[in-house]
Design a protein around this motif. Structure first.
Motif, PDB file in Angstrom:
ATOM      1  N   VAL A 292       5.932  -8.118 -21.168  1.00  0.00           N
ATOM      2  CA  VAL A 292       5.030  -8.942 -20.290  1.00  0.00           C
ATOM      3  C   VAL A 292       4.396  -8.279 -19.084  1.00  0.00           C
ATOM      4  O   VAL A 292       3.537  -8.123 -18.709  1.00  0.00           O
ATOM      5  N   LEU A 293       5.687  -7.534 -18.525  1.00  0.00           N
ATOM      6  CA  LEU A 293       5.144  -6.493 -17.328  1.00  0.00           C
ATOM      7  C   LEU A 293       4.288  -5.346 -17.927  1.00  0.00           C
ATOM      8  O   LEU A 293       3.267  -4.835 -17.136  1.00  0.00           O
ATOM      9  N   ALA A 294       4.261  -4.931 -19.131  1.00  0.00           N
ATOM     10  CA  ALA A 294       3.477  -3.700 -19.528  1.00  0.00           C
ATOM     11  C   ALA A 294       2.142  -4.308 -19.440  1.00  0.00           C
ATOM     12  O   ALA A 294       1.109  -3.580 -19.132  1.00  0.00           O
ATOM     13  N   VAL A 295       2.031  -5.380 -20.308  1.00  0.00           N
ATOM     14  CA  VAL A 295       0.460  -5.967 -20.378  1.00  0.00           C
ATOM     15  C   VAL A 295       0.045  -6.457 -18.943  1.00  0.00           C
ATOM     16  O   VAL A 295      -1.233  -6.131 -18.980  1.00  0.00           O
ATOM     17  N   VAL A 297       0.472  -4.824 -16.422  1.00  0.00           N
ATOM     18  CA  VAL A 297       0.252  -3.535 -15.726  1.00  0.00           C
ATOM     19  C   VAL A 297      -1.384  -2.795 -16.193  1.00  0.00           C
ATOM     20  O   VAL A 297      -2.093  -2.425 -15.834  1.00  0.00           O
ATOM     21  N   LEU A 298      -1.158  -2.905 -17.678  1.00  0.00           N
ATOM     22  CA  LEU A 298      -2.565  -2.395 -18.353  1.00  0.00           C
ATOM     23  C   LEU A 298      -3.663  -3.178 -18.041  1.00  0.00           C
ATOM     24  O   LEU A 298      -5.042  -2.719 -17.916  1.00  0.00           O
ATOM     25  N   LEU A 299      -3.721  -4.474 -18.055  1.00  0.00           N
ATOM     26  CA  LEU A 299      -4.808  -5.376 -17.595  1.00  0.00           C
ATOM     27  C   LEU A 299      -5.257  -5.033 -16.155  1.00  0.00           C
ATOM     28  O   LEU A 299      -6.579  -5.355 -15.857  1.00  0.00           O
ATOM     29  N   ASN A 300      -4.163  -4.952 -15.267  1.00  0.00           N
ATOM     30  CA  ASN A 300      -4.859  -4.443 -13.884  1.00  0.00           C
ATOM     31  C   ASN A 300      -4.944  -3.206 -13.585  1.00  0.00           C
ATOM     32  O   ASN A 300      -5.204  -2.602 -12.264  1.00  0.00           O
TER      33      ASN A 300
END
Length: 416
Positions: A292-295, A297-300
């Motif tokens: 969830v943290l990786a997603v 970061v990628l979206l932001n």
């Protein structure tokens, strides 16, 4: 006068001969063998404080038994199997920095019916606490942990206990000491097998389940220098005779020879993370949290500020002015005036770049420019000749102007 000259030549020759003799003696002494005090305890190292002899003598002490090397990176406990029985692991290192996770796995492996020989001077607190051992301070003034030790020490004395050994003679060598004394132990499961010169225990046998641990605090006893000195090979044989008779495999451990204290200090963090990931409930939840943290970061990572427009660089107005004036002279057909301006600009370039003023009437200026710019003398002479012609000619046609331009461009391309 001739007699004085004879004595001067004689004394000079003797002085040169004496100086040559001194240089010869100094160089010969510099090539003499110097004792290498580097401590490596590596199984491949034939230097005094390597472990080449100890490793290769295992095939003699355990004839017909395979000898294997453990991995040098990662935890060697990954190679320990629950099905292992009657296997021997030898750990030889200045320090034995095993964290709690590694030590627990190793003790479990020993309890199954395997054997462990540890020869080191420094140990983690987990190891000393679980074995109920208390060690003295170091007997040498300093002990460098980063593997390559260049300190000098006096000598090492070792003795064997009787019983169980019949050989009660002391063993000595005039080299590095690097030993510790065991000042406190639990006699209910620990047996003293050897002592130091101060009659403190430094070699014990510990029973652990169906297995045995031989704990030795003087790793220099397994160095090439110690084993090859006098009759010290008997000490080596006696150490391994304290093991059970059946040994199906020998593992020479190199892991702790290269593991430093910094790795050990961070091992508790890694061991905690390993336990967290291994938990059937917390492991998947922790992995999902990381996902969830990786997603997030990628979206932001998308740019939220509008793109700043690119500002074009400012044009060189002085260069545009020069081009305009040159074009004006060319269109009016005033080729001689334009050629003179080109010559003036070329001379300014030579003055600022090479500190040379090209003078067609001075041979030295031609040679100097050729030397400093790396351009051939032939081309420089052509430039000088054309420069004089431009100034002396009443007029120039378009072909002569083009020839003058090409000569200057050729100089620019070939100059250094």
């Amino acid at each position: 006068m001739k007699k004085n000259t004879f004595y001067i030549v004689l004394f000079a020759s003797l002085g040169i001969l004496l100086a040559g003799l001194i240089i010869f003696v100094v160089r010969r002494r510099s090539k003499e063998y110097h004792f290498d005090t580097t401590v490596t305890l590596s199984y491949r190292d034939k230097r005094p404080y390597g472990a080449y002899v100890a490793y290769n003598e295992l095939s003699r002490v355990f004839p017909g038994t395979p000898v294997a090397l453990s991995r040098r990176s990662g935890s060697f406990t990954n190679d320990l199997q629950d099905s292992d029985r009657h296997q021997l692991m030898v750990v030889l290192s200045p320090r034995f920095y095993a964290n709690s996770l590694e030590w627990n796995q190793l003790i479990h492996w020993v309890r199954q019916g395997n054997y462990l020989v540890i020869a080191a001077s420094r140990f983690t607190q987990d190891v000393k606490d679980q074995l109920h051992l208390q060690l003295s301070n170091f007997t040498e003034d300093a002990f460098i942990e980063e593997g390559m030790i260049q300190l000098h020490d006096d000598s090492l004395y070792l003795g064997l206990a009787h019983p169980p050994f019949a050989d009660t003679a002391s063993f000595f060598y005039p080299g590095r000491k690097m030993d510790r004394s065991i000042v406190s132990l639990d006699s209910s499961f620990t047996e003293v097998l050897g002592t130091s010169d101060l009659h403190y225990a430094n070699f014990v046998r510990i029973r652990a389940g169906d297995g045995v641990i031989l704990f030795q605090t003087a790793p220099m006893a397994f160095s090439n220098y110690f084993l090859l000195y006098g009759r010290n090979m008997r000490y080596y044989d006696n150490v391994f005779s304290a093991l059970p008779a059946r040994v199906d495999k020998v593992i020479w451990n190199q892991y702790y020879l290269y593991k430093n204290q910094e790795e050990d200090s961070s091992s508790s963090w890694w061991s905690g993370l390993a336990k967290l990931l291994a938990d059937p409930a917390l492991g998947p939840a922790f992995r999902l949290l990381l996902l969830v943290l990786a997603v997030y970061v990628l979206l932001n990572m998308k740019r939220r500020q509008r793109i700043i427009p690119e500002i074009p660089p400012k044009s060189n107005e002085s260069l545009d002015f020069v081009k305009t004036i040159g074009r004006l002279y060319y269109e009016k057909g005033d080729h001689r005036n334009l050629a003179i301006k080109m010559g003036q600009h070329f001379q300014e370039h030579l003055r600022t770049r090479y500190l040379v003023q090209l003078d067609p009437s001075e041979e030295s200026s031609i040679l100097r420019l050729s030397s400093r710019s790396g351009v051939s003398e032939t081309l420089v002479r052509e430039l000088a000749t054309m420069l004089r012609y431009v100034h002396d000619a009443p007029s120039l046609d378009e072909a002569q102007l083009d020839e003058w331009y090409q000569l200057i461009q050729t100089f620019y391309k070939n100059a250094q």
